[in-house]
Scaffold this motif. Structure first.
Motif, mmCIF file in Angstrom:
data_model
loop_
_atom_site.group_PDB
_atom_site.id
_atom_site.type_symbol
_atom_site.label_atom_id
_atom_site.label_comp_id
_atom_site.label_asym_id
_atom_site.label_seq_id
_atom_site.Cartn_x
_atom_site.Cartn_y
_atom_site.Cartn_z
ATOM 1 N N ALA A 312 20.962 -34.877 -0.077
ATOM 2 C CA ALA A 312 21.619 -33.816 0.690
ATOM 3 C C ALA A 312 21.088 -32.434 0.333
ATOM 4 N N ALA A 313 20.681 -32.240 -0.912
ATOM 5 C CA ALA A 313 20.197 -30.922 -1.349
ATOM 6 C C ALA A 313 18.682 -30.818 -1.295
ATOM 7 N N ALA A 314 18.026 -31.775 -0.662
ATOM 8 C CA ALA A 314 16.562 -31.755 -0.551
ATOM 9 C C ALA A 314 16.169 -31.736 0.927
ATOM 10 N N GLY A 315 14.912 -31.473 1.188
ATOM 11 C CA GLY A 315 14.421 -31.451 2.561
ATOM 12 C C GLY A 315 13.295 -30.461 2.715
ATOM 13 N N ARG A 316 12.717 -30.474 3.915
ATOM 14 C CA ARG A 316 11.598 -29.571 4.183
ATOM 15 C C ARG A 316 12.004 -28.110 4.161
ATOM 16 N N ASP A 317 13.290 -27.864 4.370
ATOM 17 C CA ASP A 317 13.776 -26.485 4.409
ATOM 18 C C ASP A 317 14.206 -25.986 3.031
ATOM 19 N N VAL A 318 14.100 -26.823 2.026
ATOM 20 C CA VAL A 318 14.591 -26.479 0.695
ATOM 21 C C VAL A 318 13.439 -26.601 -0.302
ATOM 22 N N ARG A 361 31.591 -17.592 -18.822
ATOM 23 C CA ARG A 361 30.379 -18.402 -18.919
ATOM 24 C C ARG A 361 30.540 -19.443 -20.028
ATOM 25 N N GLY A 362 30.202 -20.669 -19.700
ATOM 26 C CA GLY A 362 30.359 -21.760 -20.655
ATOM 27 C C GLY A 362 31.587 -22.600 -20.417
ATOM 28 N N ASP A 363 32.570 -22.053 -19.664
ATOM 29 C CA ASP A 363 33.751 -22.833 -19.314
ATOM 30 C C ASP A 363 33.425 -23.756 -18.134
ATOM 31 N N ALA A 364 34.218 -24.817 -17.980
ATOM 32 C CA ALA A 364 33.955 -25.800 -16.921
ATOM 33 C C ALA A 364 34.081 -25.178 -15.532
ATOM 34 N N ALA A 365 35.084 -24.321 -15.346
ATOM 35 C CA ALA A 365 35.256 -23.681 -14.035
ATOM 36 C C ALA A 365 34.046 -22.837 -13.681
ATOM 37 N N PHE A 366 33.487 -22.154 -14.697
ATOM 38 C CA PHE A 366 32.286 -21.353 -14.444
ATOM 39 C C PHE A 366 31.112 -22.265 -14.093
ATOM 40 N N ASP A 367 30.956 -23.378 -14.832
ATOM 41 C CA ASP A 367 29.855 -24.308 -14.549
ATOM 42 C C ASP A 367 29.942 -24.846 -13.127
ATOM 43 N N PHE A 368 31.168 -25.157 -12.689
ATOM 44 C CA PHE A 368 31.304 -25.694 -11.332
ATOM 45 C C PHE A 368 31.012 -24.614 -10.293
ATOM 46 N N SER A 369 31.487 -23.397 -10.527
ATOM 47 C CA SER A 369 31.198 -22.300 -9.589
ATOM 48 C C SER A 369 29.697 -22.027 -9.526
ATOM 49 N N TYR A 370 29.034 -22.150 -10.658
ATOM 50 C CA TYR A 370 27.593 -21.944 -10.731
ATOM 51 C C TYR A 370 26.867 -23.012 -9.909
ATOM 52 N N TYR A 371 27.328 -24.244 -10.027
ATOM 53 C CA TYR A 371 26.779 -25.339 -9.213
ATOM 54 C C TYR A 371 27.039 -25.093 -7.727
ATOM 55 N N ASP A 372 28.272 -24.702 -7.415
ATOM 56 C CA ASP A 372 28.648 -24.512 -6.017
ATOM 57 C C ASP A 372 27.860 -23.377 -5.370
ATOM 58 N N ALA A 373 27.509 -22.363 -6.155
ATOM 59 C CA ALA A 373 26.707 -21.263 -5.608
ATOM 60 C C ALA A 373 25.343 -21.764 -5.146
ATOM 61 N N ALA A 374 24.753 -22.697 -5.906
ATOM 62 C CA ALA A 374 23.459 -23.264 -5.515
ATOM 63 C C ALA A 374 23.589 -24.081 -4.239
ATOM 64 N N VAL A 375 24.681 -24.832 -4.118
ATOM 65 C CA VAL A 375 24.915 -25.614 -2.908
ATOM 66 C C VAL A 375 25.156 -24.696 -1.709
ATOM 67 N N ALA A 376 25.954 -23.661 -1.914
ATOM 68 C CA ALA A 376 26.286 -22.738 -0.824
ATOM 69 C C ALA A 376 25.042 -22.023 -0.301
ATOM 70 N N GLU A 377 24.097 -21.727 -1.179
ATOM 71 C CA GLU A 377 22.869 -21.058 -0.749
ATOM 72 C C GLU A 377 22.073 -21.930 0.219
ATOM 73 N N ILE A 378 21.956 -23.210 -0.094
ATOM 74 C CA ILE A 378 21.238 -24.131 0.792
ATOM 75 C C ILE A 378 21.997 -24.309 2.101
ATOM 76 N N ALA A 379 23.326 -24.476 2.005
ATOM 77 C CA ALA A 379 24.144 -24.671 3.207
ATOM 78 C C ALA A 379 24.047 -23.471 4.138
ATOM 79 N N ALA A 380 24.098 -22.273 3.576
ATOM 80 C CA ALA A 380 24.013 -21.060 4.400
ATOM 81 C C ALA A 380 22.652 -20.966 5.084
ATOM 82 N N GLY A 381 21.594 -21.333 4.365
ATOM 83 C CA GLY A 381 20.262 -21.302 4.960
ATOM 84 C C GLY A 381 20.141 -22.264 6.125
ATOM 85 N N ARG A 382 20.721 -23.434 5.982
ATOM 86 C CA ARG A 382 20.661 -24.420 7.067
ATOM 87 C C ARG A 382 21.501 -23.986 8.265
#
Length: 427
Positions: A312-318, A361-382
Motif C-alpha cells: 500500500a505504501a509503495a508504487g510508481r508514484d512513491v 519524542r520517544g513516547d508511543a503516541a509520538f512514534d505512531f504520529s510520526y508513522y502516520d505523518a509518513a502515511v499521510a504524505e503519500i495519501a495526500a500525494g495520491r
C-alpha cells in the motif's frame, strides 16, 4: 445505318442527361445524411462521456474516498477514547488528555460529515447513525463513570467493532463497486464513441471522395473546392475527436490504477493501523486481556504482510525512501507496543500508561504520529494526483459536445453548395 447509330447515341445521351440529376441528388442525400449521423452520434456520445467523467470525479470517486475516510475516522475515534479513559484523573497526563479530547472531537466531526456525504447509500447509513448515537452514549458514560469506565468503554468498543466498523466496511465495498461500475460505463461509452466516429467518419470521407471523382469524370472538372473543404473538415474533426476519446480513457485508467486504487488501499491499511494502535490501550484498560494482544498481532501481521503496508505504501508514484519511512516508523511503534505490554505484564501500569499516552519524542503516541505523518504524505500525494488527472481530463473534453455540431454543420452546408451549379446546368 449511320443515321441509326446517331439516333441511338442521341437517345443514350438524353437518357444519361435525365439520369444524372437523379444520381447527383442521391449522392448528395446519402452524403448529407451520413454527415448528420456523424454529427449527432459524435456530439451525443461526447456529451455522454463528459457527463460520465464528471460523475466519476464529482460523485463516484469522492464517495469511495469518503467511505474509506469514514472507516479510518471511526477507528481513530475509538483509539482516542481509549487514551481518554487511560488518562482521566491523572494530572501528569493532562497534556495527553487534552490532545486526545481534541482529536476525538475532530474525528467525530469528520464522521458526521462523511455520513452526510454518504446519505444516498440507503438504509445502511441510517443504521450506522443509530449505532453511532449508541456508541457516543457509551463513550460519555465511560468518561464520567470513574472506576466503572473500563466496563462502559468495553461496551463502546464492542459497538464499534460489531456494528460500526462492519457497516463502514460494507459502505466502502459498495462505494468501490459503484466506482467500478461508473468506470465500466464510461469505458463502454468511449469505445462506442470511437467506433462510431471511425466508422461514420471513414464512410463520410469515402462518400465525399467518391462524389469528387464522379463529378470530375461526369463534368470534367478536376477539383471541387467545396467538396475538398468538406473532406478536410471531416478529417479535422474526426481525427481529434478519436484522439481525445483515446487520451481521456488512458488518463482516467492511469489515474485509477496509479492514484485512486493505491490511495484507497493505503487508507484501508491506515485504518487497520489505527485500530491496532488502539488495541495497545485496550490491553491496559482490560487489565491485560490476552484477546487484545492477539488482536494486535493479527492486525500487525496483515500490515507487515505482502498485501499490507509494503504494497500500500509503495508504487510508481512513491519513492523508495518514502516507503521505507512508513515501514521503519511502523516497526518503531510495534516495538513500543511490545515494551508497553511488557511493562503492563510486570505490573508497572503507571509506566506503561505514561509511555503509551505521552506525546513527547520517544513516547508511543509520538512514534505512531510520526508513522502516520509518513502515511499521510503519500495519501495526500495520491489524492492530489487523482484530482489533477480528473481536472485535466475534464479540460480535455471541454467543448467537444459542440465542436462536431459547428464543424460537421459546415460540411452539411458545403455538400449541397458543391453541386449547386451542376444542378443549374439541367434546368
Amino acid at each position: 445505318m449511320p443515321a441509326v447509330l446517331v439516333a441511338t447515341r442521341e437517345v443514350a445521351r438524353q437518357a444519361a442527361r435525365r439520369e444524372t440529376p437523379a444520381r447527383l441528388r442521391l449522392w448528395v442525400t446519402v452524403t448529407v445524411l451520413t454527415a448528420i449521423a456523424l454529427l449527432a452520434s459524435t456530439s451525443v456520445l461526447m456529451a455522454r462521456v463528459q457527463d460520465q467523467v464528471r460523475a466519476i470525479g464529482e460523485d463516484a470517486a469522492p464517495r469511495a474516498a469518503t467511505a474509506a475516510d469514514l472507516y479510518f475516522a471511526l477507528s481513530d475515534m475509538d483509539a482516542q477514547v481509549a487514551r481518554l479513559v487511560l488518562t482521566t484523573g491523572n494530572d501528569s497526563l493532562a497534556g495527553s488528555q487534552i490532545d486526545a479530547l481534541g482529536t476525538y472531537r475532530e474525528r467525530g466531526r469528520q464522521v458526521d460529515a462523511d455520513l452526510q456525504r454518504l446519505m444516498g447509500s440507503g438504509g445502511i447509513v441510517l443504521d450506522l447513525m443509530n449505532d453511532l448515537s449508541i456508541y457516543r452514549e457509551r463513550v460519555w458514560q465511560a468518561l464520567t463513570a470513574g472506576d466503572g469506565a473500563a466496563g462502559y468503554y468495553t461496551q463502546a468498543t464492542n459497538v464499534l467493532h460489531l456494528d460500526l466498523l462492519p457497516a463502514a466496511e460494507r459502505l466502502r465495498e459498495l462505494s468501490e463497486e459503484r466506482l467500478d461500475r461508473a468506470y465500466e460505463a464510461k469505458q463502454a461509452t468511449g469505445i462506442g464513441a470511437v467506433a462510431s466516429a471511425v466508422a461514420l467518419g471513414l464512410l463520410l470521407v469515402g462518400l465525399l471522395l467518391a462524389l469528387q471523382i464522379w463529378l470530375a469524370r461526369r463534368f470534367r472538372r478536376l477539383f471541387n473546392p467545396a467538396l475538398i473543404a468538406a473532406t478536410v473538415l471531416t478529417v479535422a474533426v474526426v481525427a481529434p475527436a478519436v484522439t481525445v476519446l483515446i487520451v481521456q480513457e488512458q488518463r482516467l485508467t492511469a489515474a485509477r490504477n496509479d492514484s485512486l486504487r493505491p490511495f484507497l488501499a493505503l487508507s484501508s491499511a491506515r485504518a487497520v493501523s489505527y485500530d491496532a494502535a488502539a488495541d495497545t490501550s485496550r490491553y491496559l484498560i482490560s487489565d491485560n486481556l490476552a484477546f487484545y494482544k492477539q488482536d494486535f498481532d493479527r492486525k500487525s501481521a496483515f500490515l507487515d504482510g505482502a498485501s499490507g503496508l509494503p504494497a500500500a505504501a509503495a508504487g510508481r508514484d512513491v519513492s523508495p525512501y518514502q516507503t521505507d519511512q512508513v515501514l521503519t516508523r511502523w516497526r518503531a511503534y510495534r516495538q513500543a507496543h511490545e515494551r508497553i505490554l511488557t511493562l503492563a505484564d510486570q505490573g508497572r501500569d503507571a509506566s506503561a500508561i505514561g509511555y503509551l499516552t505521552g506525546i513527547r519524542r520517544g513516547d508511543a503516541a509520538f512514534d505512531f504520529s510520526y508513522y502516520d505523518a509518513a502515511v499521510a504524505e503519500i495519501a495526500a500525494g495520491r489524492a492530489d494526483a487523482f484530482d489533477d488527472a480528473m481536472r485535466t481530463t475534464s479540460q480535455l473534453l471541454t467543448g467537444w459536445p459542440w465542436i462536431p455540431v459547428g464543424v460537421l454543420g459546415m460540411v452539411v452546408l458545403l455538400v449541397p453548395l458543391s453541386v449547386r451549379k451542376r444542378f443549374a446546368e439541367y434546368r
